[in-house]
Structure formats: C-alpha cells, structure tokens
Write a protein that holds these residues in place. Structure first.
Motif, PDB file in Angstrom:
ATOM      1  N   ARG A  98       0.864  -1.177   0.000  1.00  0.00           N
ATOM      2  CA  ARG A  98       0.000   0.000   0.000  1.00  0.00           C
ATOM      3  C   ARG A  98       0.900   1.226   0.000  1.00  0.00           C
ATOM      4  NH1 ARG A  98      -4.040   0.243   4.850  1.00  0.00           N
ATOM      5  NH2 ARG A  98      -4.983  -1.342   3.521  1.00  0.00           N
ATOM      6  N   ILE A  99       0.661   2.119  -0.917  1.00  0.00           N
ATOM      7  CA  ILE A  99       1.370   3.399  -0.936  1.00  0.00           C
ATOM      8  C   ILE A  99       0.513   4.406  -0.185  1.00  0.00           C
ATOM      9  CG2 ILE A  99       2.252   5.268  -2.394  1.00  0.00           C
ATOM     10  CD1 ILE A  99       3.837   2.576  -2.527  1.00  0.00           C
ATOM     11  N   ILE A 100       1.134   5.085   0.771  1.00  0.00           N
ATOM     12  CA  ILE A 100       0.417   6.105   1.542  1.00  0.00           C
ATOM     13  C   ILE A 100       1.140   7.430   1.390  1.00  0.00           C
ATOM     14  CG2 ILE A 100      -0.372   6.841   3.818  1.00  0.00           C
ATOM     15  CD1 ILE A 100      -0.490   3.907   4.647  1.00  0.00           C
ATOM     16  N   LEU A 101       0.422   8.411   0.863  1.00  0.00           N
ATOM     17  CA  LEU A 101       0.924   9.779   0.770  1.00  0.00           C
ATOM     18  C   LEU A 101       0.389  10.530   1.987  1.00  0.00           C
ATOM     19  CD1 LEU A 101       0.263  10.510  -3.019  1.00  0.00           C
ATOM     20  CD2 LEU A 101       2.254   9.423  -1.941  1.00  0.00           C
ATOM     21  N   VAL A 102       1.292  11.038   2.800  1.00  0.00           N
ATOM     22  CA  VAL A 102       0.899  11.694   4.041  1.00  0.00           C
ATOM     23  C   VAL A 102       0.903  13.211   3.824  1.00  0.00           C
ATOM     24  CG1 VAL A 102       1.402  11.967   6.492  1.00  0.00           C
ATOM     25  CG2 VAL A 102       1.895   9.790   5.353  1.00  0.00           C
ATOM     26  N   GLU A 103      -0.288  13.780   3.849  1.00  0.00           N
ATOM     27  CA  GLU A 103      -0.503  15.218   3.723  1.00  0.00           C
ATOM     28  C   GLU A 103       0.174  15.826   2.485  1.00  0.00           C
ATOM     29  OE1 GLU A 103       0.502  16.963   7.525  1.00  0.00           O
ATOM     30  OE2 GLU A 103      -0.730  15.495   8.591  1.00  0.00           O
ATOM     31  N   PRO A 104      -0.051  15.238   1.307  1.00  0.00           N
ATOM     32  CA  PRO A 104       0.564  15.808   0.095  1.00  0.00           C
ATOM     33  C   PRO A 104       0.006  17.196  -0.199  1.00  0.00           C
ATOM     34  CG  PRO A 104      -1.059  14.159  -0.504  1.00  0.00           C
ATOM     35  CD  PRO A 104      -0.925  14.115   0.994  1.00  0.00           C
ATOM     36  N   ILE A 105       0.852  18.020  -0.780  1.00  0.00           N
ATOM     37  CA  ILE A 105       0.484  19.406  -1.041  1.00  0.00           C
ATOM     38  C   ILE A 105      -0.061  19.588  -2.457  1.00  0.00           C
ATOM     39  CG2 ILE A 105       1.385  21.767  -1.210  1.00  0.00           C
ATOM     40  CD1 ILE A 105       3.522  20.861   0.895  1.00  0.00           C
ATOM     41  N   TYR A 106       0.574  18.976  -3.426  1.00  0.00           N
ATOM     42  CA  TYR A 106       0.273  19.252  -4.831  1.00  0.00           C
ATOM     43  C   TYR A 106      -0.468  18.103  -5.504  1.00  0.00           C
ATOM     44  CZ  TYR A 106       3.867  22.705  -3.827  1.00  0.00           C
ATOM     45  OH  TYR A 106       4.593  23.707  -3.254  1.00  0.00           O
ATOM     46  N   GLU A 107      -1.595  18.424  -6.095  1.00  0.00           N
ATOM     47  CA  GLU A 107      -2.383  17.414  -6.804  1.00  0.00           C
ATOM     48  C   GLU A 107      -1.612  16.790  -7.959  1.00  0.00           C
ATOM     49  OE1 GLU A 107      -6.554  17.664  -7.868  1.00  0.00           O
ATOM     50  OE2 GLU A 107      -6.639  19.516  -6.691  1.00  0.00           O
ATOM     51  N   PHE A 108      -0.780  17.569  -8.634  1.00  0.00           N
ATOM     52  CA  PHE A 108      -0.058  16.995  -9.771  1.00  0.00           C
ATOM     53  C   PHE A 108       0.856  15.869  -9.301  1.00  0.00           C
ATOM     54  CE2 PHE A 108       2.933  20.379  -8.588  1.00  0.00           C
ATOM     55  CZ  PHE A 108       4.167  19.744  -8.683  1.00  0.00           C
ATOM     56  N   ASN A 109       1.419  15.992  -8.097  1.00  0.00           N
ATOM     57  CA  ASN A 109       2.246  14.905  -7.570  1.00  0.00           C
ATOM     58  C   ASN A 109       1.418  13.664  -7.259  1.00  0.00           C
ATOM     59  OD1 ASN A 109       4.961  15.663  -7.654  1.00  0.00           O
ATOM     60  ND2 ASN A 109       4.786  16.868  -5.796  1.00  0.00           N
ATOM     61  N   ILE A 110       0.224  13.855  -6.744  1.00  0.00           N
ATOM     62  CA  ILE A 110      -0.656  12.712  -6.484  1.00  0.00           C
ATOM     63  C   ILE A 110      -0.942  11.984  -7.793  1.00  0.00           C
ATOM     64  CG2 ILE A 110      -2.928  11.977  -5.673  1.00  0.00           C
ATOM     65  CD1 ILE A 110      -2.885  14.476  -3.806  1.00  0.00           C
ATOM     66  N   GLY A 111      -1.247  12.740  -8.834  1.00  0.00           N
ATOM     67  CA  GLY A 111      -1.514  12.136 -10.140  1.00  0.00           C
ATOM     68  C   GLY A 111      -0.311  11.397 -10.690  1.00  0.00           C
ATOM     69  N   MET A 112       0.864  11.998 -10.569  1.00  0.00           N
ATOM     70  CA  MET A 112       2.072  11.339 -11.070  1.00  0.00           C
ATOM     71  C   MET A 112       2.448  10.123 -10.233  1.00  0.00           C
ATOM     72  SD  MET A 112       4.339  14.397 -12.736  1.00  0.00           S
ATOM     73  CE  MET A 112       4.597  15.310 -11.253  1.00  0.00           C
ATOM     74  N   VAL A 113       2.142  10.138  -8.944  1.00  0.00           N
ATOM     75  CA  VAL A 113       2.356   8.951  -8.114  1.00  0.00           C
ATOM     76  C   VAL A 113       1.469   7.814  -8.621  1.00  0.00           C
ATOM     77  CG1 VAL A 113       1.905   7.962  -5.822  1.00  0.00           C
ATOM     78  CG2 VAL A 113       3.200  10.096  -6.041  1.00  0.00           C
ATOM     79  N   ALA A 114       0.213   8.110  -8.916  1.00  0.00           N
ATOM     80  CA  ALA A 114      -0.693   7.084  -9.448  1.00  0.00           C
ATOM     81  C   ALA A 114      -0.146   6.509 -10.753  1.00  0.00           C
ATOM     82  CB  ALA A 114      -2.092   7.664  -9.659  1.00  0.00           C
TER      83      ALA A 114
END
Length: 161
Positions: free
Chosen positions: A3-19
């Motif tokens: 399971r990948i857990i992003l803790v309090e990410p700031i930028y949506e573009f990073n969330i998308g690129m992580v996916a």
C-alpha cells in the motif's frame, strides 16, 4: 501486498504522477492522508492511471491509513540528522527482500517529509541513496524509484527470451 500512503501531500499533480508510477510498476493500492487538495488535477496528471486515483482511499489520519497493515515503512531523505534519530534508515535495496504480509510505505509531504511523530509509527525507515549535495527527491520520483526497486528482481524472473 504493498500500500502506498501519501501523508498530507500538497500538490495534486504529484498525487496524479504517483498514481501513474504505481500503474507503471503494477501497484494499485493508494491511500492519501489529509491531502491539501484532491480532484481533477490529480486525475489529469495520472494519465492512464485515473483508476488508481478514483479508487484511492482518503483518510483523516495516518492511524486510519495503517490500521490493517502488518509492516509500516517510512521513507526519508534526511539520514543521520536530528529529524530521524528514532530509527536507523536502511537503503531500500537492503529491505526489499524481507517484506512480508500487508506492507504500507509512507511518503511525507513535499515540503517537510515525514514528521518525527509520523516516523514513530513506522517499523522500518528507508531511503534512496542519493547525492549528499541534493538528497531530497520529488515525491513522484521517489515513489517511482522505490517501486522500481521492489519490482526489479521480479521483472528479471518473468522476462521471456
């Protein structure tokens, strides 16, 4: 299972690129703890991994995100300083073969990484060996390197000639 857990990410573009990175390496379980924002921008940057974004679990606390896992691994770029004296960080290459059961890998936010309180919830702390001159990686790049290392030997076994 990872399971990948992003803790309090700031930028949506990073969330998308992580996916997108997760999809590249065959991982699909994404949890996001208290994102600053989360919506269309994350989907846009996920490219063909919008299914991972749409199925992501958004949590209000780190405890909620890790409550059903067997092993919690925190990531850091700050090895050997006062921020993480609570754990000895090991390179990802040294721990990847010992992962058993349901494993959560935590990535801190883009400005501060994981806090000491978040690190306290980890069983293991790992890092990517980078240059001492600039050890901090972009969130999605760090996820990509970690996932690559986890899949590297598996991919070598499945290549058919």
């Amino acid at each position: 299972m990872i399971r990948i857990i992003l803790v309090e990410p700031i930028y949506e573009f990073n969330i998308g690129m992580v996916a997108r990175c997760m999809k590249n390496f065959g991982f699909n379980e994404l949890y996001i703890v208290k994102p600053q924002s989360f919506g269309d921008m994350a989907i846009k940057f996920s490219s063909h991994a919008s299914d991972i974004i749409k199925n992501a679990i958004v949590c209000e606390s780190l405890e909620e995100a890790i409550n059903d896992v067997d092993l919690v691994i925190g990531t850091t770029s700050n090895i050997g300083n006062e921020r993480n004296l609570r754990r000895i960080a090991l390179p990802i290459t040294e721990i990847k073969d010992t992962l058993k059961g349901k494993v959560a890998i935590l990535f801190g936010n883009e400005r501060t990484g994981l806090t000491n309180e978040q690190i306290d919830k980890c069983d293991i702390l790992t890092y990517i060996p980078t240059s001492d001159v600039y050890p901090s990686m972009n969130l999605s790049h760090a996820v990509a390197v970690i996932l690559y290392e986890l899949k590297r030997n598996e991919n070598l076994r499945t290549v058919k000639y």
